[in-house]
Design a protein around this motif. Structure first.
Motif, PDB file in Angstrom:
ATOM      1  N   ILE A 153      34.929  39.381  44.247  1.00  0.00           N
ATOM      2  CA  ILE A 153      33.738  40.211  44.973  1.00  0.00           C
ATOM      3  C   ILE A 153      32.952  40.974  43.856  1.00  0.00           C
ATOM      4  CG2 ILE A 153      32.979  41.737  46.680  1.00  0.00           C
ATOM      5  CD1 ILE A 153      35.369  40.627  48.215  1.00  0.00           C
ATOM      6  N   LEU A 154      33.630  42.186  43.036  1.00  0.00           N
ATOM      7  CA  LEU A 154      33.054  42.862  42.262  1.00  0.00           C
ATOM      8  C   LEU A 154      32.130  42.198  40.965  1.00  0.00           C
ATOM      9  CD1 LEU A 154      35.703  45.728  41.897  1.00  0.00           C
ATOM     10  CD2 LEU A 154      33.699  45.674  43.447  1.00  0.00           C
ATOM     11  N   ILE A 155      32.710  41.326  40.643  1.00  0.00           N
ATOM     12  CA  ILE A 155      32.246  40.550  39.381  1.00  0.00           C
ATOM     13  C   ILE A 155      31.001  39.699  39.977  1.00  0.00           C
ATOM     14  CG2 ILE A 155      32.527  38.498  38.073  1.00  0.00           C
ATOM     15  CD1 ILE A 155      35.443  39.085  37.909  1.00  0.00           C
ATOM     16  N   ASP A 156      30.963  39.277  41.019  1.00  0.00           N
ATOM     17  CA  ASP A 156      29.853  38.541  41.769  1.00  0.00           C
ATOM     18  C   ASP A 156      28.688  39.529  42.243  1.00  0.00           C
ATOM     19  OD1 ASP A 156      31.536  35.975  41.366  1.00  0.00           O
ATOM     20  OD2 ASP A 156      31.542  35.888  43.695  1.00  0.00           O
ATOM     21  N   VAL A 157      29.100  40.713  42.534  1.00  0.00           N
ATOM     22  CA  VAL A 157      28.063  41.609  42.966  1.00  0.00           C
ATOM     23  C   VAL A 157      27.516  42.603  41.772  1.00  0.00           C
ATOM     24  CG1 VAL A 157      27.558  43.565  44.404  1.00  0.00           C
ATOM     25  CG2 VAL A 157      29.077  41.821  45.370  1.00  0.00           C
ATOM     26  N   LEU A 158      28.108  42.869  40.954  1.00  0.00           N
ATOM     27  CA  LEU A 158      27.955  43.821  39.950  1.00  0.00           C
ATOM     28  C   LEU A 158      27.844  43.462  38.678  1.00  0.00           C
ATOM     29  CD1 LEU A 158      29.829  47.014  41.072  1.00  0.00           C
ATOM     30  CD2 LEU A 158      27.531  46.671  41.514  1.00  0.00           C
ATOM     31  N   ASN A 159      28.399  42.093  38.207  1.00  0.00           N
ATOM     32  CA  ASN A 159      28.103  41.364  37.168  1.00  0.00           C
ATOM     33  C   ASN A 159      28.318  42.439  35.865  1.00  0.00           C
ATOM     34  OD1 ASN A 159      25.265  39.789  35.476  1.00  0.00           O
ATOM     35  ND2 ASN A 159      27.513  39.379  35.217  1.00  0.00           N
ATOM     36  N   PRO A 160      29.774  42.824  36.002  1.00  0.00           N
ATOM     37  CA  PRO A 160      30.170  43.884  34.770  1.00  0.00           C
ATOM     38  C   PRO A 160      30.351  43.112  33.526  1.00  0.00           C
ATOM     39  CG  PRO A 160      31.816  43.668  36.323  1.00  0.00           C
ATOM     40  CD  PRO A 160      30.671  42.803  36.981  1.00  0.00           C
ATOM     41  N   GLU A 161      30.627  43.873  32.432  1.00  0.00           N
ATOM     42  CA  GLU A 161      30.906  43.367  31.196  1.00  0.00           C
ATOM     43  C   GLU A 161      32.696  43.627  31.269  1.00  0.00           C
ATOM     44  OE1 GLU A 161      28.743  45.233  27.867  1.00  0.00           O
ATOM     45  OE2 GLU A 161      27.776  46.003  29.318  1.00  0.00           O
TER      46      GLU A 161
ATOM     47  N   LYS B  33      38.794  30.688  40.576  1.00  0.00           N
ATOM     48  CA  LYS B  33      38.419  29.838  42.013  1.00  0.00           C
ATOM     49  C   LYS B  33      37.085  30.507  42.635  1.00  0.00           C
ATOM     50  CE  LYS B  33      43.059  27.879  42.606  1.00  0.00           C
ATOM     51  NZ  LYS B  33      44.311  27.930  43.685  1.00  0.00           N
ATOM     52  N   GLU B  34      37.234  31.695  42.792  1.00  0.00           N
ATOM     53  CA  GLU B  34      36.418  32.404  43.583  1.00  0.00           C
ATOM     54  C   GLU B  34      35.190  33.222  43.042  1.00  0.00           C
ATOM     55  OE1 GLU B  34      36.718  33.136  46.753  1.00  0.00           O
ATOM     56  OE2 GLU B  34      38.734  32.011  47.029  1.00  0.00           O
ATOM     57  N   SER B  35      35.128  33.410  41.763  1.00  0.00           N
ATOM     58  CA  SER B  35      33.800  34.057  41.196  1.00  0.00           C
ATOM     59  C   SER B  35      33.009  33.108  40.539  1.00  0.00           C
ATOM     60  CB  SER B  35      34.273  35.085  40.375  1.00  0.00           C
ATOM     61  OG  SER B  35      35.282  34.497  39.096  1.00  0.00           O
ATOM     62  N   ILE B  36      31.659  33.665  40.325  1.00  0.00           N
ATOM     63  CA  ILE B  36      30.650  32.842  39.749  1.00  0.00           C
ATOM     64  C   ILE B  36      30.844  32.584  38.199  1.00  0.00           C
ATOM     65  CG2 ILE B  36      28.243  32.649  39.326  1.00  0.00           C
ATOM     66  CD1 ILE B  36      27.530  34.421  41.603  1.00  0.00           C
ATOM     67  N   PRO B  37      31.018  31.474  37.811  1.00  0.00           N
ATOM     68  CA  PRO B  37      31.495  31.314  36.240  1.00  0.00           C
ATOM     69  C   PRO B  37      30.550  31.777  35.454  1.00  0.00           C
ATOM     70  CG  PRO B  37      31.486  29.042  37.556  1.00  0.00           C
ATOM     71  CD  PRO B  37      30.797  30.231  38.523  1.00  0.00           C
ATOM     72  N   ALA B  38      29.242  32.100  35.636  1.00  0.00           N
ATOM     73  CA  ALA B  38      28.479  32.667  34.670  1.00  0.00           C
ATOM     74  C   ALA B  38      28.666  34.121  34.523  1.00  0.00           C
ATOM     75  CB  ALA B  38      27.069  32.542  34.837  1.00  0.00           C
ATOM     76  N   SER B  39      29.101  34.798  35.605  1.00  0.00           N
ATOM     77  CA  SER B  39      29.419  36.228  35.800  1.00  0.00           C
ATOM     78  C   SER B  39      30.822  36.450  35.154  1.00  0.00           C
ATOM     79  CB  SER B  39      29.390  36.808  37.245  1.00  0.00           C
ATOM     80  OG  SER B  39      27.965  36.778  37.413  1.00  0.00           O
ATOM     81  N   ARG B  40      31.583  35.381  35.679  1.00  0.00           N
ATOM     82  CA  ARG B  40      33.083  35.730  35.138  1.00  0.00           C
ATOM     83  C   ARG B  40      33.176  35.624  33.611  1.00  0.00           C
ATOM     84  NH1 ARG B  40      34.882  31.440  37.762  1.00  0.00           N
ATOM     85  NH2 ARG B  40      35.151  30.095  36.077  1.00  0.00           N
ATOM     86  N   SER B  41      32.264  34.754  32.991  1.00  0.00           N
ATOM     87  CA  SER B  41      32.556  34.403  31.606  1.00  0.00           C
ATOM     88  C   SER B  41      32.255  35.678  30.820  1.00  0.00           C
ATOM     89  CB  SER B  41      31.525  33.463  31.176  1.00  0.00           C
ATOM     90  OG  SER B  41      30.121  33.820  31.308  1.00  0.00           O
ATOM     91  N   VAL B  42      31.472  36.562  31.274  1.00  0.00           N
ATOM     92  CA  VAL B  42      30.901  37.940  30.356  1.00  0.00           C
ATOM     93  C   VAL B  42      31.897  39.113  30.895  1.00  0.00           C
ATOM     94  CG1 VAL B  42      28.710  36.899  30.137  1.00  0.00           C
ATOM     95  CG2 VAL B  42      29.261  38.453  32.049  1.00  0.00           C
ATOM     96  N   CYS B  43      32.989  38.816  31.635  1.00  0.00           N
ATOM     97  CA  CYS B  43      33.657  40.130  32.122  1.00  0.00           C
ATOM     98  C   CYS B  43      35.030  40.021  31.867  1.00  0.00           C
ATOM     99  CB  CYS B  43      33.796  40.016  33.533  1.00  0.00           C
ATOM    100  SG  CYS B  43      34.543  41.351  34.363  1.00  0.00           S
ATOM    101  N   SER B  44      35.545  40.999  30.939  1.00  0.00           N
ATOM    102  CA  SER B  44      37.265  40.998  30.608  1.00  0.00           C
ATOM    103  C   SER B  44      37.768  41.999  31.557  1.00  0.00           C
ATOM    104  CB  SER B  44      37.335  41.548  29.201  1.00  0.00           C
ATOM    105  OG  SER B  44      36.392  42.930  29.134  1.00  0.00           O
ATOM    106  N   ILE B  45      38.925  41.916  31.883  1.00  0.00           N
ATOM    107  CA  ILE B  45      39.803  42.702  32.918  1.00  0.00           C
ATOM    108  C   ILE B  45      40.788  43.385  31.912  1.00  0.00           C
ATOM    109  CG2 ILE B  45      40.937  42.697  34.816  1.00  0.00           C
ATOM    110  CD1 ILE B  45      39.404  40.403  35.791  1.00  0.00           C
ATOM    111  N   VAL B  46      40.959  44.674  31.824  1.00  0.00           N
ATOM    112  CA  VAL B  46      41.745  45.231  30.885  1.00  0.00           C
ATOM    113  C   VAL B  46      42.476  46.357  31.618  1.00  0.00           C
ATOM    114  CG1 VAL B  46      40.441  44.490  28.947  1.00  0.00           C
ATOM    115  CG2 VAL B  46      39.951  46.869  29.904  1.00  0.00           C
TER     116      VAL B  46
END
Length: 333
Positions: A255-263, A288-301
């Motif tokens: 949800i956060l990735i889709d709404v805020l498109n963070p790096e 499965k859940e997030s937008i691929p284009a947004s997911r591709s630029v976001c790392s989770i650390v």
């Protein structure tokens, strides 16, 4: 040669408080820590804070102190500088902490809730360095977020931005943020303990054994530290609890990735100590859940600052305000 300038950070917690002084480059010159003793009321801790500042005055040229920053559990109003009854600080009701500090020191003073302050700290000095759009998740006793958007801390219209723990992920589930099935209910230290209690109660009622709980009398003593130790040893029942939390973490992060498109999404506390217990399943859900284009630029650390984050967070409130004022001044010239 320019004179060294200083910043003071005050971290107010339910268990302990610290008062630190550092240079602009975050070289900590002196640090004082004391127990908050909430049972003694806010007057006790405030007096100790002022005494600590007076001690710091003897260590450096106080005229070179530019700004004082405060990190404190919310709710609070950062614009008016008032602490508004935080659950971990009983008795701190409408405390005008910024005015108290400013009147005592004659120095400009600013406050942020601990999630926002930690976001600033991780962004400037930890796992978020180099990003322009970053989310920090506390994942401690509760679940809150600090948002760095377009290179600035975003706090919302009245300081309520980032309360992601209130997002409902399911109609049923552990209660967090006074809402069953919330993001905080599934993904926080207290939430994981409650999730384990629910699962243990179900199994015990069916006559099954549970590794981390022998009887109904032990349900309330279940804690996340105990569970994480067992899970790291490969215990099946403890892993079942963490797996459930991990899937919900993936759901909330999507949800956060889709709404805020963070790096970058930086996650602290329970996750930071045990990322391997979450990553595989949470990443499956994110795919499965997030937008691929947004997911591709976001790392989770995991967060990087560890036990020192409170000191750095409060200092970051001061330093961030100073740098913002400097940028504004230069833009107007």
């Amino acid at each position: 040669m320019s004179e060294t300038i200083y910043f003071i950070g005050i971290d107010i917690g339910g268990t302990k408080c610290t008062v630190s002084i550092s240079t602009l480059k975050l070289k900590i010159i002196h640090r004082i820590q004391f127990a908050t003793h909430t049972e003694k009321g806010p007057e006790y801790a405030i007096k100790e804070i002022l005494n600590s500042i007076d001690e710091i005055k003897t260590k450096i040229d106080f005229d070179r102190v530019k700004i004082i920053g405060i990190s404190c559990g919310g709710p609070l109003n950062s614009k008016s500088g008032i602490v508004l009854s935080p659950p971990n600080l009983p008795g701190w009701d409408n405390i005008q902490i910024v005015k108290i500090i400013q009147d005592h020191t004659k120095k400009p003073t600013y406050i942020q809730n601990d999630a926002n302050a930690c976001a600033l700290a991780e962004w400037r000095y930890g796992a978020g360095v180099g990003t322009k759009n970053m989310i920090f998740l506390t994942f401690g006793t509760g679940l809150g977020a600090g948002l760095i958007l377009n290179g600035k801390l975003y706090t919302g219209s009245n300081d309520n931005a980032g309360e992601v723990g209130h997002i409902r992920l399911d109609k049923d589930g552990p209660v967090g943020f006074n809402k069953s099935g919330s993001f905080e209910g599934f993904c926080s230290g207290s939430g994981i303990a409650r999730l384990a209690q629910i699962k243990a109660e179900e199994k015990l009622s069916n006559g099954e054994e549970v590794s981390y709980c022998d009887s109904f009398d032990e349900l309330q003593s279940i804690n996340t530290l105990q569970l994480s130790k067992l899970a790291n040893q490969g215990d099946k029942d403890a892993l079942e609890v963490f797996n459930a939390s991990a899937k919900r973490l993936g759901q909330g992060l999507s949800i956060l990735i889709d709404v805020l498109n963070p790096e970058r999404i930086v996650i602290g506390s329970v996750y930071a100590r045990n990322p391997h217990l979450f990553d595989a399943l949470s990443n499956e859900v994110i795919v499965k859940e997030s937008i691929p284009a947004s997911r591709s630029v976001c790392s989770i650390v995991p967060a990087q600052l560890g036990d020192s984050v409170g000191d750095i967070a409060s200092l970051s409130v001061a330093i961030d305000e100073y740098l913002n004022q400097l940028d504004a001044k230069q833009s107007n010239e």
